[in-house]
Design a protein around this motif. Structure first.
Motif, short mmCIF file in Angstrom:
data_model
loop_
_atom_site.label_atom_id
_atom_site.label_comp_id
_atom_site.label_asym_id
_atom_site.label_seq_id
_atom_site.Cartn_x
_atom_site.Cartn_y
_atom_site.Cartn_z
N SER A 275 6.05 4.73 10.03
CA SER A 275 4.80 4.01 9.83
C SER A 275 3.60 4.93 10.02
CB SER A 275 4.71 2.82 10.79
OG SER A 275 3.50 2.13 10.64
N SER A 279 0.85 5.94 7.14
CA SER A 279 -0.59 5.75 7.34
C SER A 279 -1.35 7.05 7.18
CB SER A 279 -0.85 5.15 8.73
OG SER A 279 -0.33 3.85 8.83
N SER A 282 -1.80 7.92 3.60
CA SER A 282 -2.82 7.07 2.96
C SER A 282 -4.20 7.25 3.59
CB SER A 282 -2.39 5.60 3.05
OG SER A 282 -1.17 5.39 2.40
N ARG A 284 -5.12 6.73 6.63
CA ARG A 284 -5.44 5.66 7.57
C ARG A 284 -5.19 6.19 8.99
NH1 ARG A 284 -2.33 0.55 4.59
NH2 ARG A 284 -3.07 0.97 2.48
N SER A 287 -5.26 3.65 11.93
CA SER A 287 -4.05 2.83 11.92
C SER A 287 -2.86 3.62 12.46
CB SER A 287 -3.76 2.33 10.51
OG SER A 287 -2.56 1.60 10.46
N ALA A 288 -2.77 4.89 12.08
CA ALA A 288 -1.69 5.74 12.57
C ALA A 288 -1.74 5.88 14.09
CB ALA A 288 -1.77 7.11 11.91
N THR A 291 -0.66 2.59 15.77
CA THR A 291 0.78 2.43 15.71
C THR A 291 1.48 3.36 16.69
OG1 THR A 291 0.73 1.74 13.39
CG2 THR A 291 2.80 2.66 14.21
#
Length: 335
Positions: A275, A279, A282, A284, A287-288, A291
């Motif tokens: 995940s 991220s 992309s 992100r 977000s990474a 997570t």
């Protein structure tokens, strides 16, 4: 071949194929209702919802009596026989041209069936289409994976004895796999064996979208008995080696991490790492990091669960390279 459009909100689906959604239920408790609702509320409406009650004793069906009036739903009750036998009974009763799996405590995102069906319609040679997924832990959704995988990528995964994606995210074409059944002797790893066998014969892909939420239960069988689970995984691996004319070496299959916690939770950290890498790819980054921190909080004293954080903090160029090279084994799904 031109794209075959499906109307997102169509109520009548004249001319569109029937999709059977198979749900095997054994003591799903409070999770059965939201799981079933997520299927009922799909944007694609031409569904045959086939529920196999595998001898539930917890009263979970009492919570969905009002939902069972939906004429698309069929329920078959049987004595407890285990998931492989339950899903085989479902396969004998499928009415659709395609079928999808729905675990009785998981959630399908609203457009899951529509998007997977579109992919199968656009590529008639595919036997299966999978999608990305997120996890539900303690009621919170986290760690989405959403990287697409081509036919060649999925073929490479199969050759390496790996599933291309989480197994309950699959949708299958009955004309190609309808004769296949799950191996009853594999009380665990039955879907791993099934998907390997399909991939040995037919192409499949993974959509680059997160369309499924997989619930992690604290009382999972895999958490209680990792050694017992591993025996069935070895057997599925041995069967695959035999089919492929390869010598079975149990040590070759034992590639997992050495952290005891990772053995107990079925290497859930690998999902978080995937995940994080998705991220990062992309762009992100926040977000990474979020997570990665959620992963570390699972076992704060275990260094293995900080690997995701290390990936999240790496420079983008290095992260991209790792995204190409990283070979995390998808999370197994026995609950």
């Amino acid at each position: 071949m031109p794209s075959q459009a499906l109307s997102p909100k169509a109520e009548g689906m004249a001319g569109q194929p029937l999709v059977t959604v198979v749900m095997c239920v054994y003591n799903a408790g409070e999770y059965l209702r939201p799981s079933l609702l997520s299927v009922i509320d799909q944007t694609y409406k031409k569904l045959d919802i086939l529920i196999i009650d595998d001898g539930s004793t917890d009263g979970c069906f009492d919570t969905v009596q009002d939902l069972l009036i939906d004429e698309r739903i069929r329920v078959i009750h049987q004595a407890n026989s285990g998931k492989p036998m339950a899903i085989n009974r479902a396969l004998d009763q499928i009415r659709g041209e395609y079928y999808a799996i729905q675990d009785a405590d998981d959630i399908s995102h609203p457009t899951r069936i529509e998007r997977q069906l579109r992919a199968l319609l656009n590529k008639p040679h595919l036997a299966a289409v999978f999608c990305g997924n997120e996890l539900i832990i303690d009621g919170t959704s986290m760690a989405p994976v959403f990287s697409p995988k081509s036919e060649d990528h999925c073929r490479s995964e199969n050759r390496a004895f790996r599933m291309p994606a989480l197994d309950p995210t699959g949708m299958f074409r009955m004309s190609l796999v309808g004769h296949m059944r799950f191996e009853p002797s594999l009380q665990v790893a039955e879907t791993y064996d099934y998907i390997l066998r399909i991939g040995e014969q037919h192409p499949m892909i993974v959509l680059g979208e997160c369309l499924y939420a997989y619930r992690i239960l604290p009382n999972s069988l895999t958490r209680r008995a990792p050694t017992w689970r591993k025996q069935f995984e070895f057997e599925a691996f041995r069967r695959a080696c035999e089919r492929r004319g390869l010598r079975f070496d149990q040590q070759c299959d034992d590639k997992g991490p050495r952290s005891r916690n990772s053995l107990m939770d079925n290497n859930i950290a690998a999902h978080f790492i995937n995940s994080v890498l998705d991220s990062c790819r992309s762009n992100r980054r926040l977000s990474a990091l979020r997570t990665a921190w959620q992963c570390a909080r699972l076992h704060p004293t275990d260094p293995y669960y900080y690997k995701a954080l290390a990936y999240a903090l790496m420079p983008p160029s290095l992260t991209s390279r790792l995204r190409r090279d990283f070979l995390a084994i998808p999370l197994e799904t026995t609950k």
